[in-house]
Scaffold this motif. Sequence first.
Motif, PDB file in Angstrom:
ATOM      1  N   ASP A 280       0.839  -1.205   0.000  1.00 28.70           N
ATOM      2  CA  ASP A 280       0.000   0.000   0.000  1.00 28.70           C
ATOM      3  C   ASP A 280       0.867   1.245   0.000  1.00 28.70           C
ATOM      4  O   ASP A 280       1.897   1.294   0.672  1.00 28.70           O
ATOM      5  N   CYS A 281       0.454   2.238  -0.764  1.00 31.45           N
ATOM      6  CA  CYS A 281       1.228   3.471  -0.884  1.00 31.45           C
ATOM      7  C   CYS A 281       0.254   4.643  -0.998  1.00 31.45           C
ATOM      8  O   CYS A 281      -0.770   4.547  -1.671  1.00 31.45           O
ATOM      9  N   HIS A 282       0.595   5.735  -0.322  1.00 33.11           N
ATOM     10  CA  HIS A 282      -0.259   6.926  -0.404  1.00 33.11           C
ATOM     11  C   HIS A 282      -0.270   7.509  -1.822  1.00 33.11           C
ATOM     12  O   HIS A 282      -1.196   8.232  -2.187  1.00 33.11           O
TER      13      HIS A 282
ATOM     14  N   PRO B 159      -6.927   4.304  -2.686  1.00 29.38           N
ATOM     15  CA  PRO B 159      -5.810   3.460  -2.244  1.00 29.38           C
ATOM     16  C   PRO B 159      -5.639   2.282  -3.195  1.00 29.38           C
ATOM     17  O   PRO B 159      -6.621   1.675  -3.617  1.00 29.38           O
TER      18      PRO B 159
ATOM     19  N   HIS C  91       6.222   7.612   0.931  1.00 29.27           N
ATOM     20  CA  HIS C  91       4.762   7.419   0.922  1.00 29.27           C
ATOM     21  C   HIS C  91       4.347   5.948   1.058  1.00 29.27           C
ATOM     22  O   HIS C  91       3.162   5.644   1.106  1.00 29.27           O
TER      23      HIS C  91
ATOM     24  N   GLU D 235       3.328   2.903   2.765  1.00 29.93           N
ATOM     25  CA  GLU D 235       2.704   2.888   4.100  1.00 29.93           C
ATOM     26  C   GLU D 235       3.432   1.991   5.085  1.00 29.93           C
ATOM     27  O   GLU D 235       3.569   2.320   6.260  1.00 29.93           O
ATOM     28  N   SER D 236       3.938   0.849   4.614  1.00 33.33           N
ATOM     29  CA  SER D 236       4.537  -0.117   5.546  1.00 33.33           C
ATOM     30  C   SER D 236       5.793   0.437   6.224  1.00 33.33           C
ATOM     31  O   SER D 236       6.192  -0.049   7.279  1.00 33.33           O
TER      32      SER D 236
ATOM     33  N   GLY E  61       6.190   3.452   7.470  1.00 29.20           N
ATOM     34  CA  GLY E  61       5.856   4.331   8.594  1.00 29.20           C
ATOM     35  C   GLY E  61       6.631   5.641   8.593  1.00 29.20           C
ATOM     36  O   GLY E  61       6.837   6.258   9.637  1.00 29.20           O
TER      37      GLY E  61
ATOM     38  N   TYR F 234       5.787   8.530   7.463  1.00 26.96           N
ATOM     39  CA  TYR F 234       5.010   9.738   7.750  1.00 26.96           C
ATOM     40  C   TYR F 234       5.208  10.143   9.213  1.00 26.96           C
ATOM     41  O   TYR F 234       5.120  11.318   9.554  1.00 26.96           O
TER      42      TYR F 234
END
Length: 295
Positions: free
Chosen positions: A214-216, A254, A270, A272-273, A275, A277
């Motif tokens: 998953d990626c923003h 998404p 970006h 998600e895995s 972290g 952000y």
Amino acid sequence: MLGDSQTIAKPLSILYRGFLSSCNYACGYCPFAKHLETPAEHQRDAAALERFVQWVEARAAPTSVFFTPYGEALVRSRYQKAVQRLSRLPHLEKVVVQTNGSWGLDWLTGVNLQKLALWITFHPSETSIEKFVTRATLLLERGVRFSVGVVGIRENLEGIQNLRDQLPDSVYLWINAFDRRGRDYYTPDTLKRLIQIDPYFALNLERYPARGQDCHAGNSVISIDSYGIARRCHFIEMPIGNIYELEFEQQLKPKPCTRAVCDCHIGYVHLESLGLYDVFEGGILERIPKNWSIH
Ligand code: SF4
Ligand code: SF4
């Protein structure tokens, strides 16, 4: 068709890479910016930039803009004016520019500095550490927020250390792994020293497996070109739509990455895995770690 954009109401970070492909520097390792634009090409870039700025102006939702040109944008008055205009928009959260920092400072008086952030790369063949640090100090005095970066070439280790020693502690100096060669390019001692200089250097040594992750990017972050063609990021060619068309926002959702690896900060931050952000909270685009100023 400014009215079209009014259907979009989603917070969005937009990486803009337009036609501009020239630079006032001539770094040997630069893969782009070897082009001298004709007046017509400058005009074409200016028209595309104007269209984009008007589109952002007409947007209702929180927006961040990150200029990531294939060249140096801020030596051009059209980009200085674009940053001034964007920074004054109530719904503009941040305007960020990748730059070599070599421009005059006068245009900054028209910028809302609360919303400006810069990603300034130091290029050792084009300027001296002393000149660069003087410039960085002037920017700090004006209240400009920025990170500084260098390419982690082995032979330049002492220069990188000198730069770190001379920059104020409040400025984060990031190091990019040279040519994406990873850890094997460095001796253990060199690696240790580079990590002492940039505590986050190890993040940039990796080529992150991305496919299926998953990626923003493609949802809350997009990359666009001069035509408004949107891609989820700079690294996946497949367009997802055009920001100037109706219902563009419906394409934003998404979705897992389709690329084998992601190895550039402006991409993997970006993912998600990872972290990241949290690690770069408040400075994701301009690459400033959370609470860096207290280091
Ligand atoms: S400053 Fe950046 S764009 Fe300009 S020549 Fe150097 S690497 Fe290329
Ligand atoms: S992981 Fe990297 S390549 Fe994949 S969508 Fe995100 S930014 Fe693009």
